[in-house]
Design a protein around this motif. Structure first.
Motif, PDB file in Angstrom:
ATOM      1  N   ILE A 142       0.869  -1.172   0.000  1.00  0.00           N
ATOM      2  CA  ILE A 142       0.000   0.000   0.000  1.00  0.00           C
ATOM      3  C   ILE A 142       0.910   1.227   0.000  1.00  0.00           C
ATOM      4  CG2 ILE A 142      -1.746   1.248   1.317  1.00  0.00           C
ATOM      5  CD1 ILE A 142      -2.405  -1.483   2.640  1.00  0.00           C
ATOM      6  N   LYS A 143       0.594   2.208  -0.843  1.00  0.00           N
ATOM      7  CA  LYS A 143       1.389   3.436  -0.926  1.00  0.00           C
ATOM      8  C   LYS A 143       2.862   3.066  -1.113  1.00  0.00           C
ATOM      9  CE  LYS A 143      -1.916   5.925   1.967  1.00  0.00           C
ATOM     10  NZ  LYS A 143      -2.143   6.680   3.216  1.00  0.00           N
ATOM     11  N   SER A 144       3.744   3.610  -0.258  1.00  0.00           N
ATOM     12  CA  SER A 144       5.177   3.300  -0.362  1.00  0.00           C
ATOM     13  C   SER A 144       5.623   2.529   0.880  1.00  0.00           C
ATOM     14  CB  SER A 144       6.000   4.583  -0.504  1.00  0.00           C
ATOM     15  OG  SER A 144       5.758   5.194  -1.740  1.00  0.00           O
ATOM     16  N   TYR A 145       5.005   1.394   1.128  1.00  0.00           N
ATOM     17  CA  TYR A 145       5.380   0.557   2.271  1.00  0.00           C
ATOM     18  C   TYR A 145       6.664  -0.188   1.916  1.00  0.00           C
ATOM     19  CZ  TYR A 145       1.264   1.103   5.273  1.00  0.00           C
ATOM     20  OH  TYR A 145       0.310   1.587   6.136  1.00  0.00           O
ATOM     21  N   ASN A 146       7.806   0.483   2.093  1.00  0.00           N
ATOM     22  CA  ASN A 146       9.057  -0.115   1.634  1.00  0.00           C
ATOM     23  C   ASN A 146      10.172  -0.091   2.669  1.00  0.00           C
ATOM     24  OD1 ASN A 146      10.065   2.531   1.648  1.00  0.00           O
ATOM     25  ND2 ASN A 146       9.783   2.817  -0.554  1.00  0.00           N
ATOM     26  N   ASN A 147       9.818   0.200   3.944  1.00  0.00           N
ATOM     27  CA  ASN A 147      10.867   0.284   4.961  1.00  0.00           C
ATOM     28  C   ASN A 147      10.785  -0.891   5.930  1.00  0.00           C
ATOM     29  OD1 ASN A 147       8.681   0.886   6.593  1.00  0.00           O
ATOM     30  ND2 ASN A 147       9.232   3.024   6.907  1.00  0.00           N
ATOM     31  N   GLU A 148      11.469  -0.781   7.070  1.00  0.00           N
ATOM     32  CA  GLU A 148      11.577  -1.901   8.002  1.00  0.00           C
ATOM     33  C   GLU A 148      10.240  -2.278   8.640  1.00  0.00           C
ATOM     34  OE1 GLU A 148      12.981   0.855  11.814  1.00  0.00           O
ATOM     35  OE2 GLU A 148      14.200  -0.833  11.173  1.00  0.00           O
ATOM     36  N   VAL A 149       9.271  -1.387   8.566  1.00  0.00           N
ATOM     37  CA  VAL A 149       7.928  -1.684   9.059  1.00  0.00           C
ATOM     38  C   VAL A 149       6.994  -2.005   7.896  1.00  0.00           C
ATOM     39  CG1 VAL A 149       5.915  -0.756  10.274  1.00  0.00           C
ATOM     40  CG2 VAL A 149       8.216  -0.290  11.139  1.00  0.00           C
ATOM     41  N   GLY A 150       6.964  -1.140   6.900  1.00  0.00           N
ATOM     42  CA  GLY A 150       6.030  -1.309   5.785  1.00  0.00           C
ATOM     43  C   GLY A 150       6.249  -2.580   4.996  1.00  0.00           C
ATOM     44  N   ALA A 151       7.503  -2.927   4.738  1.00  0.00           N
ATOM     45  CA  ALA A 151       7.776  -4.131   3.942  1.00  0.00           C
ATOM     46  C   ALA A 151       7.282  -5.395   4.647  1.00  0.00           C
ATOM     47  CB  ALA A 151       9.262  -4.223   3.596  1.00  0.00           C
ATOM     48  N   PRO A 152       7.601  -5.616   5.938  1.00  0.00           N
ATOM     49  CA  PRO A 152       7.052  -6.799   6.612  1.00  0.00           C
ATOM     50  C   PRO A 152       5.526  -6.803   6.685  1.00  0.00           C
ATOM     51  CG  PRO A 152       8.940  -5.979   7.819  1.00  0.00           C
ATOM     52  CD  PRO A 152       8.622  -4.962   6.773  1.00  0.00           C
ATOM     53  N   LEU A 153       4.911  -5.639   6.867  1.00  0.00           N
ATOM     54  CA  LEU A 153       3.448  -5.594   6.903  1.00  0.00           C
ATOM     55  C   LEU A 153       2.859  -6.070   5.575  1.00  0.00           C
ATOM     56  CD1 LEU A 153       2.690  -2.237   8.781  1.00  0.00           C
ATOM     57  CD2 LEU A 153       2.494  -4.572   9.656  1.00  0.00           C
ATOM     58  N   GLU A 168       8.433  -3.774  -2.405  1.00  0.00           N
ATOM     59  CA  GLU A 168       9.177  -2.556  -2.728  1.00  0.00           C
ATOM     60  C   GLU A 168      10.179  -2.321  -1.608  1.00  0.00           C
ATOM     61  OE1 GLU A 168       8.272   2.242  -2.957  1.00  0.00           O
ATOM     62  OE2 GLU A 168       6.650   0.825  -3.384  1.00  0.00           O
ATOM     63  N   PHE A 169      11.457  -2.155  -1.961  1.00  0.00           N
ATOM     64  CA  PHE A 169      12.507  -2.019  -0.957  1.00  0.00           C
ATOM     65  C   PHE A 169      13.171  -0.654  -1.055  1.00  0.00           C
ATOM     66  CE2 PHE A 169      12.752  -6.785  -1.680  1.00  0.00           C
ATOM     67  CZ  PHE A 169      12.013  -7.091  -0.542  1.00  0.00           C
ATOM     68  N   GLY A 170      12.985   0.168  -0.030  1.00  0.00           N
ATOM     69  CA  GLY A 170      13.707   1.416   0.088  1.00  0.00           C
ATOM     70  C   GLY A 170      14.986   1.193   0.875  1.00  0.00           C
ATOM     71  N   ALA A 171      15.900   2.131   0.748  1.00  0.00           N
ATOM     72  CA  ALA A 171      17.196   1.994   1.414  1.00  0.00           C
ATOM     73  C   ALA A 171      17.364   3.099   2.437  1.00  0.00           C
ATOM     74  CB  ALA A 171      18.331   2.035   0.397  1.00  0.00           C
ATOM     75  N   ALA A 172      17.255   2.749   3.714  1.00  0.00           N
ATOM     76  CA  ALA A 172      17.489   3.719   4.775  1.00  0.00           C
ATOM     77  C   ALA A 172      18.981   3.931   5.008  1.00  0.00           C
ATOM     78  CB  ALA A 172      16.820   3.257   6.060  1.00  0.00           C
ATOM     79  N   GLY A 173      19.775   2.993   4.556  1.00  0.00           N
ATOM     80  CA  GLY A 173      21.219   3.057   4.714  1.00  0.00           C
ATOM     81  C   GLY A 173      21.821   1.753   4.236  1.00  0.00           C
ATOM     82  N   PRO A 174      23.145   1.655   4.224  1.00  0.00           N
ATOM     83  CA  PRO A 174      23.787   0.406   3.800  1.00  0.00           C
ATOM     84  C   PRO A 174      23.273  -0.774   4.627  1.00  0.00           C
ATOM     85  CG  PRO A 174      25.401   2.167   3.978  1.00  0.00           C
ATOM     86  CD  PRO A 174      24.122   2.702   4.554  1.00  0.00           C
ATOM     87  N   GLY A 175      22.932  -1.838   3.952  1.00  0.00           N
ATOM     88  CA  GLY A 175      22.473  -3.044   4.631  1.00  0.00           C
ATOM     89  C   GLY A 175      20.971  -3.160   4.784  1.00  0.00           C
ATOM     90  N   SER A 176      20.235  -2.063   4.587  1.00  0.00           N
ATOM     91  CA  SER A 176      18.785  -2.127   4.830  1.00  0.00           C
ATOM     92  C   SER A 176      18.066  -2.950   3.769  1.00  0.00           C
ATOM     93  CB  SER A 176      18.186  -0.726   4.930  1.00  0.00           C
ATOM     94  OG  SER A 176      18.378   0.008   3.735  1.00  0.00           O
ATOM     95  N   ILE A 177      18.462  -2.824   2.502  1.00  0.00           N
ATOM     96  CA  ILE A 177      17.838  -3.634   1.453  1.00  0.00           C
ATOM     97  C   ILE A 177      18.210  -5.102   1.645  1.00  0.00           C
ATOM     98  CG2 ILE A 177      17.819  -4.124  -1.020  1.00  0.00           C
ATOM     99  CD1 ILE A 177      18.003  -1.133  -1.520  1.00  0.00           C
ATOM    100  N   ALA A 178      19.442  -5.361   2.006  1.00  0.00           N
ATOM    101  CA  ALA A 178      19.864  -6.743   2.253  1.00  0.00           C
ATOM    102  C   ALA A 178      19.018  -7.370   3.351  1.00  0.00           C
ATOM    103  CB  ALA A 178      21.342  -6.777   2.632  1.00  0.00           C
ATOM    104  N   HIS A 179      18.742  -6.604   4.396  1.00  0.00           N
ATOM    105  CA  HIS A 179      17.923  -7.112   5.511  1.00  0.00           C
ATOM    106  C   HIS A 179      16.503  -7.404   5.046  1.00  0.00           C
ATOM    107  CE1 HIS A 179      15.772  -7.431   9.260  1.00  0.00           C
ATOM    108  NE2 HIS A 179      15.065  -6.359   8.966  1.00  0.00           N
ATOM    109  N   LEU A 180      15.874  -6.433   4.383  1.00  0.00           N
ATOM    110  CA  LEU A 180      14.469  -6.594   3.987  1.00  0.00           C
ATOM    111  C   LEU A 180      14.309  -7.688   2.930  1.00  0.00           C
ATOM    112  CD1 LEU A 180      13.358  -2.848   3.826  1.00  0.00           C
ATOM    113  CD2 LEU A 180      12.833  -4.527   5.610  1.00  0.00           C
TER     114      LEU A 180
END
Length: 470
Positions: A142-153, A168-180
């Motif tokens: 939904i919308k831009s649910y692409n962070n550490e909360v939105g992606a798991p939801l 959809e995977f946004g990058a909050a910093g190095p390693g965030s896309i790898a985590h999600l």
């Protein structure tokens, strides 16, 4: 969410189960999961996430009143609901998403697509979801649910009947896309572009490229990487894919692309081109404004092709899309004064693309007006990039340049220095001042672009103008 017992959920979350009322460890839960108490429905799971502005634990009672039957908390709260006490609510959310997706995938039907890029993620996600919905149950953010909360939801919305999960995977910093991406290990990874969006938080564009490449590294062995052949940094990621036995499919306008666009034309009614894929050539007529959205469409066609949807079928679905997303090249106002509200976000690349679109859609007797705010998170390059956009606006012959807010002052000065004077360029303090100016300045035949980063909030100014001239 899939059906799980309270005991199973507690085990997945490594948490302590505290039962309430008639609940037992065997009690089955299969409702939606959310961190917003206002989104609760009967049977939902509420995750009480602490935040910068407030604390989700304060809203457990409201969540229960709205229908929540389980609360995931970091400390027990006084509420008549079963609770699972965890060390970290966001980590627990990720753990639950990983397990739910793994169980559904284990049934053998679910295929997962991950999308990243400095610009275009949400539009491409929406394009691809529209295509895939025509052939099977599809879950997309939904919308831009692409962070550490939105992606798991988003991941937690899958069920046994889900055929496609688009992440959809946004990058909050190095390693965030790898985590999600590591939560689901996508079958298909789509990398759109590497630009200066958020580059200030990464230490430059090369570091940004490395962050986006994390998605290719996270792709399932034997999967497919869908890469933009027109972006050298993205196309270079094919070496990562090939080294891991991942198939590469290219999209773009150059000869290297497997899904290619030619003969682009942009008008006030949309964007058209010729698509070449699988040895066939066919027209595409998007209702969405802007030549830059053709690249997003190509990515969606390419990813859908990997999943077995022919290009012709994908194009048929894309041509039904009227709006990529709210506040993204959203036409408002009327034929008299057309407002293009594209102020959900802004980077140098997307700002330049939007200005070029504005210049392309103007007709005889019509005037171009650009209402521009600051671009955020550019780090040391912020001044130079605002200068560049100011120069570009003048060189595209944008007839009125309205710059809003102190953070964008360099854009205004660059426009003036390039020759935009005598009220052709103005600088206004805030949205209210801009609205008062524009309601008197705009006239019949004006085509108006409103563009800024999300934090500046010019999308609300765009809404006000759209209503005024509707």
């Amino acid at each position: 969410m899939i059906a799980l017992s309270l005991a199973e959920i507690a085990e997945i979350l490594h948490g302590e189960l505290r039962l309430s009322g008639t609940d037992a460890p065997e009690t089955i839960i299969d409702g939606d999961v959310d961190t917003d108490s206002r989104a609760m429905q009967t049977g939902s799971i509420f995750v009480a996430k602490p935040g910068e502005a407030t604390d989700g634990h304060r809203f457990v009672g409201a969540a229960v009143d709205a229908g929540a039957v389980l609360a995931v908390v970091e400390h027990p709260v006084d509420a008549e609901v079963s609770q699972i006490v965890v060390a970290d609510a966001v980590t627990a959310l990720a753990d639950l998403a990983r397990e739910v997706v793994a169980r559904v995938r284990g049934e053998g039907e679910l295929q997962i697509v991950g999308i990243t890029g400095s610009n275009g993620k949400t539009t491409t996600k929406n394009f691809l979801a529209r295509i895939l919905e025509s052939v099977g149950e599809t879950i997309a953010p939904i919308k831009s649910y692409n962070n550490e909360v939105g992606a798991p939801l988003t991941m937690l919305r899958v069920t046994s009947s889900t055929r496609f999960l688009v992440c959809e995977f946004g990058a909050a910093g190095p390693g965030s896309i790898a985590h999600l991406a590591g939560l689901v290990t996508p079958d298909i990874s789509v990398v759109l572009m590497v630009g200066l969006a958020h580059a200030g938080g990464f230490g430059g564009i090369e570091a940004t490229a490395m962050a986006k490449a994390e998605l290719v590294h996270a792709t399932k062995s034997g999967g497919t990487a869908v890469l933009n052949t027109d972006d050298p940094r993205v196309w270079a990621m094919r070496e990562i894919a090939q080294s891991r036995g991942i198939r590469v499919v290219g999209f773009g306008q150059g000869a290297a692309a497997d899904v290619r666009a030619e003969s682009l034309e942009v008008s006030a009614s949309g964007t058209s081109c010729e698509i070449e894929a699988g040895g066939e050539r066919m027209p595409l007529r998007l209702q969405v404004l802007g030549a830059h959205h053709i690249s997003n469409a190509l990515a969606a066609i390419a990813a859908a092709g990997v999943l077995g949807v022919p290009a012709a079928g994908a194009i048929t679905q894309l041509e039904t899309v009227q709006l990529a997303e709210r506040w993204r090249m959203q036409p408002m106002g009327s034929d008299r004064v057309r407002i293009i509200n594209d102020a959900y976000n802004a980077s140098p690349d997307s700002m330049a693309a939007a200005l070029r679109t504005l210049a392309q859609i103007v007709g005889p007797g019509e005037r171009t007006v650009a209402v521009l705010g600051a671009m955020s998170e550019l780090g040391e390059s912020a001044g130079e990039e605002h200068d560049r956009i100011g120069l570009l606006a003048v060189r595209l012959n944008i007839q009125r340049i309205v710059v809003v807010g102190p953070e964008a002052r360099r854009l205004f000065l660059a426009a003036v220095g390039e020759g935009s004077w005598d009220s052709e360029a103005v600088h206004l303090a805030d949205q209210d001042a801009a609205f008062e100016y524009l309601k008197d300045e705009l006239r019949d035949g004006d085509r108006v672009l409103v563009k800024s980063s999300n934090s500046v909030g010019l999308r609300h100014l765009g809404d006000r103008l759209g209503e005024l001239f509707s």
